[in-house]
Design a protein around this motif. Sequence first.
Motif, PDB file in Angstrom:
ATOM      1  N   LEU A 270      79.373  66.815 -31.550  1.00  0.00           N
ATOM      2  CA  LEU A 270      80.417  66.025 -30.919  1.00  0.00           C
ATOM      3  C   LEU A 270      80.018  65.844 -29.473  1.00  0.00           C
ATOM      4  O   LEU A 270      80.008  66.804 -28.710  1.00  0.00           O
ATOM      5  N   LEU A 271      79.667  64.644 -29.089  1.00  0.00           N
ATOM      6  CA  LEU A 271      79.307  64.424 -27.704  1.00  0.00           C
ATOM      7  C   LEU A 271      80.567  64.357 -26.866  1.00  0.00           C
ATOM      8  O   LEU A 271      81.502  63.639 -27.177  1.00  0.00           O
ATOM      9  N   ILE A 272      80.561  65.095 -25.774  1.00  0.00           N
ATOM     10  CA  ILE A 272      81.725  65.219 -24.913  1.00  0.00           C
ATOM     11  C   ILE A 272      81.423  64.526 -23.604  1.00  0.00           C
ATOM     12  O   ILE A 272      80.351  64.713 -23.027  1.00  0.00           O
ATOM     13  N   GLY A 273      82.345  63.711 -23.131  1.00  0.00           N
ATOM     14  CA  GLY A 273      82.094  62.966 -21.914  1.00  0.00           C
ATOM     15  C   GLY A 273      81.767  63.860 -20.741  1.00  0.00           C
ATOM     16  O   GLY A 273      80.806  63.648 -20.025  1.00  0.00           O
TER      17      GLY A 273
ATOM     18  N   ASP B 259      74.564  72.051 -14.961  1.00  0.00           N
ATOM     19  CA  ASP B 259      74.291  71.424 -16.258  1.00  0.00           C
ATOM     20  C   ASP B 259      72.790  71.387 -16.543  1.00  0.00           C
ATOM     21  O   ASP B 259      72.251  70.396 -17.034  1.00  0.00           O
ATOM     22  N   ARG B 260      72.138  72.489 -16.240  1.00  0.00           N
ATOM     23  CA  ARG B 260      70.706  72.647 -16.497  1.00  0.00           C
ATOM     24  C   ARG B 260      70.536  73.423 -17.798  1.00  0.00           C
ATOM     25  O   ARG B 260      71.176  74.449 -18.010  1.00  0.00           O
TER      26      ARG B 260
ATOM     27  N   SER C 163      72.045  65.724 -16.154  1.00  0.00           N
ATOM     28  CA  SER C 163      72.409  64.590 -15.305  1.00  0.00           C
ATOM     29  C   SER C 163      71.264  63.589 -15.191  1.00  0.00           C
ATOM     30  O   SER C 163      71.467  62.455 -14.755  1.00  0.00           O
ATOM     31  N   GLN C 164      70.056  64.005 -15.583  1.00  0.00           N
ATOM     32  CA  GLN C 164      68.885  63.131 -15.533  1.00  0.00           C
ATOM     33  C   GLN C 164      68.321  62.904 -16.936  1.00  0.00           C
ATOM     34  O   GLN C 164      67.123  62.724 -17.126  1.00  0.00           O
TER      35      GLN C 164
ATOM     36  N   ILE D 216      66.754  67.311 -28.862  1.00  0.00           N
ATOM     37  CA  ILE D 216      67.126  68.569 -28.218  1.00  0.00           C
ATOM     38  C   ILE D 216      68.515  68.509 -27.605  1.00  0.00           C
ATOM     39  O   ILE D 216      69.337  69.415 -27.813  1.00  0.00           O
ATOM     40  N   ASP D 217      68.826  67.458 -26.863  1.00  0.00           N
ATOM     41  CA  ASP D 217      70.149  67.417 -26.236  1.00  0.00           C
ATOM     42  C   ASP D 217      71.282  67.281 -27.256  1.00  0.00           C
ATOM     43  O   ASP D 217      72.311  67.947 -27.110  1.00  0.00           O
TER      44      ASP D 217
END
Length: 244
Positions: free
Chosen positions: A13-16, A77-78, A98-99, A111-112
């Motif tokens: 579930l991708l979260i904003g 957020d690393r 963030s990148q 991976i993400d």
Amino acid sequence: MTKASRVPVIGILLIGVIGPSARVSAQQRPVIADQIAKTYGLDSWDQVEAIRYTFNVDWPALRLKTSRSWVWEPKTDRVSYDGKDKDGNPVKVTYSRSQLASQSAVVKNEIDPAFNNDQYNLLFAFHIVWDTSATVQDAGKQKLPLGKGSAEKVEMNYPSEGGYTPADAWTLYVGNDGRVRELEIHRVNAPPSVYLTTFANYKKAGPLLIALDRPGSGDGKPLSIHFTKVAVKLAGSNTWLDAQ
């Protein structure tokens, strides 16, 4: 092939926005939502500098058995990943979410999304408060679908648009102590379509409460998720606090 199907993961579930900045006001959710999140340590989340864990899943029906190890630094957020890609090749990578646009296709497409899946499963009790797109309702005392007795039924429904698996419905069965006893997920766009699990082997990693073992079933077939090597590092310290 859809984007979600590229990665053999459960519960994507991708979260904003992940973290306290995504919280909705208390008036928009039932009191029990905040009670659950606080039971799992949400009030201490700002103290967490980093969290590490290994996500393990075993789903014999799909011949899926895999482990993925992560270190997440939520303030920046690393993310650091140690595991394999979809072809079974070993991968070690550290990246800033963030990148993400500047990362390789493997990071962006494999991976993400896997990080989102595994982090959500580990900390999903916090997402009851964090996820602004979901609606949460307290359905009162209901019979447990797997075990004996009853528990407070809390329904969490995602909208029909957005994320990897729109329209998912998460149902939590919560004990009087605020701990989730069982979880039922109905999914629309990714397997399993029905996931049932119990929450067991509760441990504390620093201020966070985590159920390390999630034995259950996916579409009626045995499916087990469990977490190992869970630890947190608090702000101002270099010491990892293992779950115990």
